[in-house]
Design a protein around this motif. Sequence first.
Motif, mmCIF file in Angstrom:
data_model
loop_
_atom_site.group_PDB
_atom_site.id
_atom_site.type_symbol
_atom_site.label_atom_id
_atom_site.label_comp_id
_atom_site.label_asym_id
_atom_site.label_seq_id
_atom_site.Cartn_x
_atom_site.Cartn_y
_atom_site.Cartn_z
ATOM 1 N N ALA A 231 0.822 -1.207 0.000
ATOM 2 C CA ALA A 231 0.000 0.000 0.000
ATOM 3 C C ALA A 231 0.859 1.261 0.000
ATOM 4 O O ALA A 231 0.569 2.231 -0.718
ATOM 5 C CB ALA A 231 -0.928 -0.005 1.207
ATOM 6 N N ARG A 232 1.930 1.237 0.770
ATOM 7 C CA ARG A 232 2.792 2.417 0.839
ATOM 8 C C ARG A 232 3.502 2.646 -0.499
ATOM 9 O O ARG A 232 3.611 3.777 -0.970
ATOM 10 C CB ARG A 232 3.817 2.241 1.954
ATOM 11 C CG ARG A 232 4.637 3.476 2.227
ATOM 12 C CD ARG A 232 5.449 3.337 3.490
ATOM 13 N NE ARG A 232 6.259 4.519 3.739
ATOM 14 C CZ ARG A 232 7.102 4.651 4.749
ATOM 15 N NH1 ARG A 232 7.225 3.666 5.625
ATOM 16 N NH2 ARG A 232 7.805 5.759 4.910
ATOM 17 N N ARG A 235 0.869 3.771 -3.145
ATOM 18 C CA ARG A 235 0.425 5.148 -2.896
ATOM 19 C C ARG A 235 1.482 6.148 -3.383
ATOM 20 O O ARG A 235 1.148 7.165 -3.992
ATOM 21 C CB ARG A 235 0.141 5.353 -1.414
ATOM 22 C CG ARG A 235 -0.372 6.753 -1.122
ATOM 23 C CD ARG A 235 -0.656 7.005 0.329
ATOM 24 N NE ARG A 235 -1.123 8.380 0.480
ATOM 25 C CZ ARG A 235 -2.369 8.779 0.358
ATOM 26 N NH1 ARG A 235 -3.316 7.889 0.093
ATOM 27 N NH2 ARG A 235 -2.711 10.049 0.490
ATOM 28 N N GLY A 238 1.236 6.403 -7.035
ATOM 29 C CA GLY A 238 0.068 7.198 -7.383
ATOM 30 C C GLY A 238 0.334 8.689 -7.227
ATOM 31 O O GLY A 238 -0.087 9.503 -8.066
ATOM 32 N N GLU A 239 1.068 9.067 -6.176
ATOM 33 C CA GLU A 239 1.414 10.474 -5.995
ATOM 34 C C GLU A 239 2.319 10.964 -7.130
ATOM 35 O O GLU A 239 2.149 12.090 -7.627
ATOM 36 C CB GLU A 239 2.100 10.653 -4.639
ATOM 37 C CG GLU A 239 1.158 10.454 -3.459
ATOM 38 C CD GLU A 239 1.855 10.358 -2.125
ATOM 39 O OE1 GLU A 239 1.157 10.290 -1.096
ATOM 40 O OE2 GLU A 239 3.111 10.340 -2.100
ATOM 41 N N ASP A 268 -6.153 0.297 -5.127
ATOM 42 C CA ASP A 268 -6.806 1.260 -4.229
ATOM 43 C C ASP A 268 -5.797 2.277 -3.701
ATOM 44 O O ASP A 268 -6.078 3.483 -3.634
ATOM 45 C CB ASP A 268 -7.466 0.532 -3.060
ATOM 46 C CG ASP A 268 -8.715 -0.235 -3.471
ATOM 47 O OD1 ASP A 268 -9.197 -0.030 -4.603
ATOM 48 O OD2 ASP A 268 -9.186 -1.063 -2.667
ATOM 49 N N ALA A 269 -4.614 1.802 -3.320
ATOM 50 C CA ALA A 269 -3.585 2.714 -2.812
ATOM 51 C C ALA A 269 -3.059 3.617 -3.920
ATOM 52 O O ALA A 269 -2.794 4.808 -3.700
ATOM 53 C CB ALA A 269 -2.444 1.904 -2.191
ATOM 54 N N LEU A 270 -2.882 3.062 -5.135
ATOM 55 C CA LEU A 270 -2.439 3.861 -6.271
ATOM 56 C C LEU A 270 -3.412 5.004 -6.527
ATOM 57 O O LEU A 270 -3.010 6.170 -6.681
ATOM 58 C CB LEU A 270 -2.325 2.980 -7.508
ATOM 59 C CG LEU A 270 -1.833 3.667 -8.784
ATOM 60 C CD1 LEU A 270 -0.310 3.761 -8.769
ATOM 61 C CD2 LEU A 270 -2.299 2.921 -10.038
ATOM 62 N N ARG A 271 -4.691 4.682 -6.568
ATOM 63 C CA ARG A 271 -5.703 5.703 -6.867
ATOM 64 C C ARG A 271 -5.814 6.722 -5.741
ATOM 65 O O ARG A 271 -6.067 7.905 -5.992
ATOM 66 C CB ARG A 271 -7.043 5.025 -7.153
ATOM 67 C CG ARG A 271 -7.055 4.263 -8.483
ATOM 68 C CD ARG A 271 -8.459 3.828 -8.891
ATOM 69 N NE ARG A 271 -8.474 3.410 -10.284
ATOM 70 C CZ ARG A 271 -8.593 2.151 -10.694
ATOM 71 N NH1 ARG A 271 -8.700 1.174 -9.797
ATOM 72 N NH2 ARG A 271 -8.603 1.854 -11.975
ATOM 73 N N ALA A 272 -5.621 6.291 -4.495
ATOM 74 C CA ALA A 272 -5.675 7.237 -3.378
ATOM 75 C C ALA A 272 -4.525 8.231 -3.457
ATOM 76 O O ALA A 272 -4.710 9.442 -3.264
ATOM 77 C CB ALA A 272 -5.631 6.481 -2.049
ATOM 78 N N GLY A 273 -3.313 7.744 -3.743
ATOM 79 C CA GLY A 273 -2.180 8.644 -3.889
ATOM 80 C C GLY A 273 -2.349 9.586 -5.061
ATOM 81 O O GLY A 273 -2.007 10.771 -4.988
ATOM 82 N N ASP A 276 -4.789 12.408 -4.213
ATOM 83 C CA ASP A 276 -4.218 13.422 -3.329
ATOM 84 C C ASP A 276 -3.232 14.334 -4.052
ATOM 85 O O ASP A 276 -3.070 15.501 -3.689
ATOM 86 C CB ASP A 276 -3.498 12.742 -2.164
ATOM 87 C CG ASP A 276 -4.457 12.297 -1.080
ATOM 88 O OD1 ASP A 276 -5.646 12.656 -1.150
ATOM 89 O OD2 ASP A 276 -4.015 11.577 -0.171
#
Length: 323
Positions: A231-232, A235, A238-239, A268-273, A276
């Motif tokens: 996840a880290r 993310r 993604g950022e 999910d983590a990719l899209r969240a980063g 943001d």
Amino acid sequence: MPTYLTIDLGGTKIATGFVTLDDVGGTPVVEDLRTIPTEAARGGDDILRRLAALAADRVRERDGLAGVGIGSAGVVADGTIIAATDLIPRWTGQRVADALAEATGLGVGMVNDVVAHGLGEAHHGAGRGHACILSIGVGTGIGGALIEDGHPVTGAHAVAGHIGHIAHGLGRGVRCSCGTDCGHIEPVASGTGLAALYNLMKDDATPAVAGGKDVSELAAGGDAFAAEVIARSARALGEALGGAVNLLDPDVVVVSGSVAESGALWWDALRAGFADSAMALTRAIPLLPGELGGAAPLIGAAVAAAQVIGEHACPQHPSIASI
């Protein structure tokens, strides 16, 4: 309908196949796939010699070929490898397109392997119907390509699209394949990087892992720490992608590669980063999984050959070589 001998050359294997492109935009036909080891440690001269012999043999198997298309590891300009990492020793300087043209007697279209992947997805995969596609490959390393109006945008030094070398704080101090440790995203978000991040974050009592696949398998088995690392890592990527779309503003981002197959936790983590990091006007740009799988670079190599050999060659893009 034209058929091309197509080649996908990476640090581990060389894949070849025959790709037939439908003149009216139908689905390409990929046939007779074969793979041989690159044997990168033998060096660039040996690889090119074996590649030329392989291409000559394969051309003799099929009458009426329209040309040869190749996507190769390394930075490509005018059919020559102008830069490469130590993954393939002495690959820099190899005049690949010239060698293939001499060996086969056919016109050759050559691009970087990730550009070939992007061309495949742009013309016949998840990016089809969009004018500007940012294609990202997340596997052993991280590569990218910007495809605009069906043609690759390669930049002044043929390195446009190298998104793995965008800076991110998570990578600071971790050695990148390009040689820097200033903090690129590739050494912590690629398949190799996922393993490196796991080994950096683990405590002394936790065994080290050998590769990103090990981390994915641990997470799939319920290991909370492995899931946290995935996840880290995702993310952070993604950022970085959010920053890339703020700069480039494509219609769509297509994400492919072995790491992109890690499942919902990673996506999910990719899209969240991404959400943001992206600006308000770019946040709605869709992140789509690739549709063509391993066939993408072969299909894209055929597209590159068609662009060179046909009437619609695009000479302003130096990573496409006219022979």
